[in-house]
Design an enzyme around this catalytic site. Structure first.
Site, PDB file in Angstrom:
ATOM      1  CE  LYS A 198      -1.031  -3.405   2.178  1.00 15.98           C
ATOM      2  NZ  LYS A 198       0.042  -4.047   2.911  1.00 15.98           N
ATOM      3  NE  ARG A 199       6.241   0.226   2.730  1.00 13.87           N
ATOM      4  CZ  ARG A 199       7.279   0.313   1.910  1.00 13.87           C
ATOM      5  NH1 ARG A 199       7.752   1.489   1.593  1.00 13.87           N
ATOM      6  NH2 ARG A 199       7.842  -0.758   1.428  1.00 13.87           N
TER       7      ARG A 199
END
Length: 466
Positions: A239-240
């Site tokens: 997700k980063r």
RNA sequence: GUCCCCGUCGUCUAGCCCGGCCUAGGACACUGCCCUUUCAAGGCAGUAACACGGGUUCAAAUCCCGUCGGGGACGCCA
């Protein structure tokens, strides 16, 4: 024997880019070999698995066109099957009951870690003579103490593990649930899976699974471990790194064929070819051409591919797809002639469906909103006579077509000694509010005579007022 | 720490298995030019890589060894 492959996600969140590429490879492999593609939901983690996630996975796969032939099967439906096999191993003396508590094991693991080495179960319960009657137990597989285990991988060749590295691992937990490695093997056996194509984070599990196949006396399938997808910092994609769920790409206006094409080419190649139709992929996809090294996800290239697919798809189809995006902006539209014409000129310069919806705005909006810098530069007193001349000439046009418009503009620039751009830009700003748009004649033709004249008059009014 | 995987332009990759055709090809991105009513698209050109060190060989991106770097796995998670 015909090919049977499976995609086995765990429903603990959205289907993401990395997972779906594994799905695509399995799917293409099945289609290439005229085999079966099976969807299996690995939902034995009861606390983290959700129904929404299962629904989303199927929705995303359907959107991408990854049609599965069997399933979805759920591991949670098959508990008794696993227990039966575990029992069999117990009876055959190939597995044993282990009464060590989790706390005790945790303590030993910590101790081993402190020494800087990996913990391996020392076989405490391997030769138990009697069993405590009411105590819950886990079941462990008896594993060889020496020798080596070879994994034959279709992508990487043979990988050898030392048997010493593998301890008597648990195949059934104290609560009666199978562990991941055990469930996978039982499922693959009972579903007659011939090729296990999965992420390379499973390489270390493979020797354990082979040991289970051996204990059960089943043939080992072919393995193919696909490399991971990395983010721009070379760490595993997460997700980063921004949008990674498949659904997010749909919402950003990507086409499924672009995503499939891009993800397939990430780690697979066919000479210098970049663009592949679905049928070509079926025909050309083989594991031999899958690369070993991890690939960095490159959003720019995906964007380029998406633009390519948008440009090369018929305007009717793009029109249909763009409607929901226009509705989201508050425009009520139907797939009529006007929309198709609009899409036709906009799709040449768009990279996503969102781009098209954004730049289509001035065709639907009531009042044109001028961009400040454009207004200052082009909606100036000097433009008034041009607009007036245009209004005059356009009013008498019976055919409001590109060629007629061209000659009207031609007359004006000739008479005034102007260049086309000097007329086109102010008109563009008046009609669209900005300095960027498709060819001005096309825009005018779509807007129609009445609307164009109305807008030009408004522009004149706007200039004289300011 | 142990084990495993990987290492060609910034990125995706071709070439590697079966050494010579590689002064390393294509694509995205970037830069310039052309086309042009703006923006795209398109065309042309350009910048840019064999991780490093040893071998083997007449010849190595390609074969062997080592080093370094990156990633992953080491659960009664999946």
């Amino acid at each position: 024997m015909s090919v049977r492959v499976r995609f086995a996600p765990s429903p603990t969140g959205a289907l993401h880019i990395g997972g779906v590429r594994t799905a695509i490879f399995n799917w293409l492999f099945a289609r290439h070999h005229n085999g079966k593609f099976i969807l299996r939901i690995e939902d034995t983690d009861r606390t983290r698995s959700t129904e929404e996630s299962i629904a989303e996975i199927m929705d995303a796969m359907t959107w991408l066109g990854l049609d599965w032939d069997e399933g979805p099967f759920r591991q949670s439906d098959r508990l008794s099957v696993y227990q039966g096999y575990a029992q069999k191993l117990l009876e055959a003396g190939k597995a044993y009951r282990c009464y060590c508590t989790q706390e005790e094991l945790e303590r030993r693991r910590k101790g081993a870690e402190k020494q800087g080495s990996a913990y391996r179960y020392e076989g405490t319960c391997r030769n138990l003579k009697s069993y405590p009657p009411d105590k819950a137990y886990a079941i462990r597989l008896i594993t060889p103490e020496m020798g080596s285990i070879e994994v034959h991988d279709l992508i990487r060749g043979t990988i050898t593990f030392d048997a010493k590295e593998i301890d008597d691992f648990i195949i059934q937990k104290g609560d009666g649930f199978p562990t991941y490695n055990f469930a996978v093997v039982i499922d693959d056996v009972t579903m007659n899976i011939t090729h296990v194509i999965r992420g390379d984070d499973h390489i270390a599990n493979t020797p354990k699974q082979i040991l289970i196949y051996n204990a059960l006396g089943y043939d080992i399938p072919e393995f193919a471990h696909v490399s991971t997808i990395l983010g721009s910092d070379k760490a595993k994609l997460s997700k980063r790194h921004g949008a990674i769920s498949v659904v997010a790409y749909r919402e950003m206006g990507y086409l499924p064929e672009a995503l499939v094409n891009y993800l397939t080419r990430l780690g697979w190649s066919y000479g210098d070819q970049e663009i592949f139709s679905r049928e070509e992929l079926f025909e050309k996809f083989t594991l031999e051409n899958v690369g070993k090294s991890p690939a960095v996800f490159n959003p720019e290239k995906l964007l380029w591919l998406n633009g390519w697919y948008i440009r090369n798809k018929p305007a009717e189809e793009i029109g249909k797809l763009v409607i929901p995006f226009l509705e989201k902006k508050g425009f009520q539209v139907t797939l009529d002639d006007k929309l198709i014409k609009i899409v036709n000129i906009l799709k040449e310069r768009a990279k996503t469906l969102v781009d098209i919806a954004d730049s289509a705005e001035y065709f639907f909006i009531e009042e044109v909103e001028y961009e400040e810098s454009a207004r200052k530069k082009f909606l100036i007193p000097e433009s008034v006579p041009i607009f007036e001349a245009l209004i005059d000439k356009l009013s008498s046009l019976t055919d409001f077509t590109i060629s007629e418009l061209q000659s009207v503009f031609g007359e004006i620039i000739e008479k005034r000694g102007l260049k086309l751009v000097q007329v086109a830009q102010p008109v563009r700003v008046a009609l669209t509010g900005g300095t960027v748009s498709p060819g001005i004649f096309e825009v005018m033709e779509i807007m129609g005579k009445e609307r164009v004249i109305e807008i030009l008059k408004k522009a004149v009014h706007h200039i004289s007022k300011s």
